[in-house]
Write a protein that holds these residues in place. Structure first.
Motif, mmCIF file in Angstrom:
data_model
loop_
_atom_site.group_PDB
_atom_site.id
_atom_site.type_symbol
_atom_site.label_atom_id
_atom_site.label_comp_id
_atom_site.label_asym_id
_atom_site.label_seq_id
_atom_site.Cartn_x
_atom_site.Cartn_y
_atom_site.Cartn_z
ATOM 1 N N UNK A 1 32.999 56.911 57.862
ATOM 2 C CA UNK A 1 32.622 57.185 59.246
ATOM 3 C C UNK A 1 31.229 56.698 59.585
ATOM 4 N N UNK A 2 30.639 55.885 58.740
ATOM 5 C CA UNK A 2 29.274 55.400 58.934
ATOM 6 C C UNK A 2 29.193 53.966 58.410
ATOM 7 N N UNK A 3 28.651 53.066 59.236
ATOM 8 C CA UNK A 3 28.616 51.655 58.848
ATOM 9 C C UNK A 3 27.785 51.409 57.593
ATOM 10 N N UNK A 4 26.606 52.027 57.511
ATOM 11 C CA UNK A 4 25.751 51.788 56.342
ATOM 12 C C UNK A 4 26.375 52.369 55.074
ATOM 13 N N UNK A 5 26.921 53.567 55.166
ATOM 14 C CA UNK A 5 27.587 54.149 53.999
ATOM 15 C C UNK A 5 28.802 53.325 53.595
ATOM 16 N N UNK A 6 29.517 52.785 54.579
ATOM 17 C CA UNK A 6 30.678 51.943 54.286
ATOM 18 C C UNK A 6 30.252 50.687 53.528
ATOM 19 N N UNK A 7 29.142 50.084 53.962
ATOM 20 C CA UNK A 7 28.641 48.904 53.257
ATOM 21 C C UNK A 7 28.268 49.249 51.820
ATOM 22 N N UNK A 8 27.597 50.382 51.644
ATOM 23 C CA UNK A 8 27.221 50.816 50.292
ATOM 24 C C UNK A 8 28.451 51.099 49.432
ATOM 25 N N UNK A 9 29.426 51.751 50.034
ATOM 26 C CA UNK A 9 30.645 52.082 49.309
ATOM 27 C C UNK A 9 31.378 50.821 48.867
ATOM 28 N N UNK A 10 31.524 49.873 49.778
ATOM 29 C CA UNK A 10 32.210 48.630 49.437
ATOM 30 C C UNK A 10 31.422 47.852 48.382
ATOM 31 N N UNK A 11 30.118 47.801 48.533
ATOM 32 C CA UNK A 11 29.284 47.095 47.556
ATOM 33 C C UNK A 11 29.439 47.704 46.167
ATOM 34 N N UNK A 12 29.440 49.012 46.095
ATOM 35 C CA UNK A 12 29.599 49.701 44.815
ATOM 36 C C UNK A 12 30.970 49.405 44.199
ATOM 37 N N UNK A 13 32.007 49.433 45.032
ATOM 38 C CA UNK A 13 33.355 49.152 44.539
ATOM 39 C C UNK A 13 33.487 47.699 44.091
ATOM 40 N N UNK A 14 32.876 46.776 44.831
ATOM 41 C CA UNK A 14 32.929 45.368 44.429
ATOM 42 C C UNK A 14 32.147 45.137 43.144
ATOM 43 N N UNK A 15 31.038 45.847 42.954
ATOM 44 C CA UNK A 15 30.281 45.720 41.705
ATOM 45 C C UNK A 15 31.123 46.188 40.524
ATOM 46 N N UNK A 16 31.837 47.277 40.707
ATOM 47 C CA UNK A 16 32.731 47.769 39.657
ATOM 48 C C UNK A 16 33.845 46.762 39.379
ATOM 49 N N UNK A 17 34.365 46.186 40.433
ATOM 50 C CA UNK A 17 35.429 45.188 40.280
ATOM 51 C C UNK A 17 34.906 43.964 39.546
ATOM 52 N N UNK A 18 33.712 43.545 39.861
ATOM 53 C CA UNK A 18 33.135 42.371 39.204
ATOM 54 C C UNK A 18 32.982 42.610 37.703
ATOM 55 N N UNK A 19 32.558 43.806 37.330
ATOM 56 C CA UNK A 19 32.394 44.119 35.908
ATOM 57 C C UNK A 19 33.706 44.003 35.145
ATOM 58 N N UNK A 20 34.812 44.239 35.839
ATOM 59 C CA UNK A 20 36.125 44.213 35.189
ATOM 60 C C UNK A 20 36.986 43.048 35.690
ATOM 61 N N UNK A 21 36.363 42.029 36.274
ATOM 62 C CA UNK A 21 37.091 40.972 36.955
ATOM 63 C C UNK A 21 38.105 40.270 36.057
ATOM 64 N N UNK A 22 37.758 39.959 34.827
ATOM 65 C CA UNK A 22 38.699 39.259 33.934
ATOM 66 C C UNK A 22 39.997 40.038 33.775
ATOM 67 N N UNK A 23 39.895 41.349 33.726
ATOM 68 C CA UNK A 23 41.078 42.188 33.553
ATOM 69 C C UNK A 23 41.815 42.399 34.881
ATOM 70 N N UNK A 24 41.093 42.413 35.993
ATOM 71 C CA UNK A 24 41.647 42.783 37.299
ATOM 72 C C UNK A 24 42.219 41.592 38.063
ATOM 73 N N UNK A 25 41.655 40.421 37.898
ATOM 74 C CA UNK A 25 41.943 39.285 38.773
ATOM 75 C C UNK A 25 43.414 38.870 38.818
ATOM 76 N N UNK A 26 44.148 39.044 37.740
ATOM 77 C CA UNK A 26 45.542 38.599 37.722
ATOM 78 C C UNK A 26 46.496 39.653 38.273
ATOM 79 N N UNK A 27 46.008 40.853 38.499
ATOM 80 C CA UNK A 27 46.839 41.915 39.057
ATOM 81 C C UNK A 27 46.701 41.969 40.559
ATOM 82 N N UNK A 28 46.286 43.123 41.036
ATOM 83 C CA UNK A 28 46.082 43.334 42.471
ATOM 84 C C UNK A 28 44.639 43.795 42.669
ATOM 85 N N UNK A 29 43.700 42.842 42.763
ATOM 86 C CA UNK A 29 42.291 43.233 42.852
ATOM 87 C C UNK A 29 41.951 44.050 44.102
ATOM 88 N N UNK A 30 42.646 43.819 45.208
ATOM 89 C CA UNK A 30 42.366 44.605 46.419
ATOM 90 C C UNK A 30 42.707 46.074 46.185
#
Length: 167
Positions: free
Chosen positions: A27-56
């Motif tokens: 419900x807040x643009x800045x918090x949403x940006x932070x939340x997405x950034x945090x989730x993308x950072x987590x995804x990047x750390x596990x990208x080799x394992x995640x990329x062939x599945x459903x990364x979204x």
């Protein structure tokens, strides 16, 4: 092969939809940006394992878990006005904007788990089973949370915005 092969392309293609989902969760643009950034950072750390599945789906799950974690840590309460937003005659665009604001305010009043269920089920269009998998709970829990959230939204929203779905 670089460890981020395809990650940049994934972020470029998926960010608009993931950003909207993050906004609906927070419900807040800045918090949403932070939340997405945090989730993308987590995804990047596990990208080799995640990329062939459903990364979204992985990013969505990371966002929902992170949002719940933030909520538990902060226990912030939002103070929303009980006054409805003025409807100023300006055509459909103005009415649509008012409806979106009203809906976001109502979503913000739901507990985080109920908000996550509503966003996953009706915005991301996931099934009950997919929603349960993302949230790490039983399908029955998803059904109950959806039912309670829809009942609460019916009390919070004006008649024209009442949810027409049944959970």
């Amino acid at each position: 092969m670089r460890s981020d092969d395809g990650f940049r392309e994934f972020v470029a293609a998926s960010s608009p939809a993931l950003s909207r989902a993050a906004y609906l969760l927070t419900g807040d643009h800045q918090l949403a940006e932070d939340l997405l950034q945090s989730a993308l950072a987590s995804t990047y750390r596990h990208w080799r394992r995640v990329r062939d599945g459903n990364p979204a789906a992985y990013v969505r799950q990371a966002m929902h878990r992170e949002q719940i974690s933030w909520w538990r840590r902060r226990r912030l309460t939002e103070q929303l006005s009980g006054e409805p937003v003025d409807r100023m005659g300006g055509g459909d665009l103005a009415a649509d904007a008012v409806n979106r604001i009203t809906l976001v305010q109502a979503l913000a009043q739901l507990p985080p788990r109920q908000r996550a269920v509503i966003v996953l089920r009706f915005y991301d269009d996931l099934t009950e089973a997919e929603t349960a998998r993302v949230l790490g709970c039983a399908v029955g829990t998803v059904k109950r949370q959806a039912h309670d959230a829809l009942a609460r939204l019916r009390t919070l929203l004006p008649a024209g915005l009442q949810p027409e779905v049944s959970a």
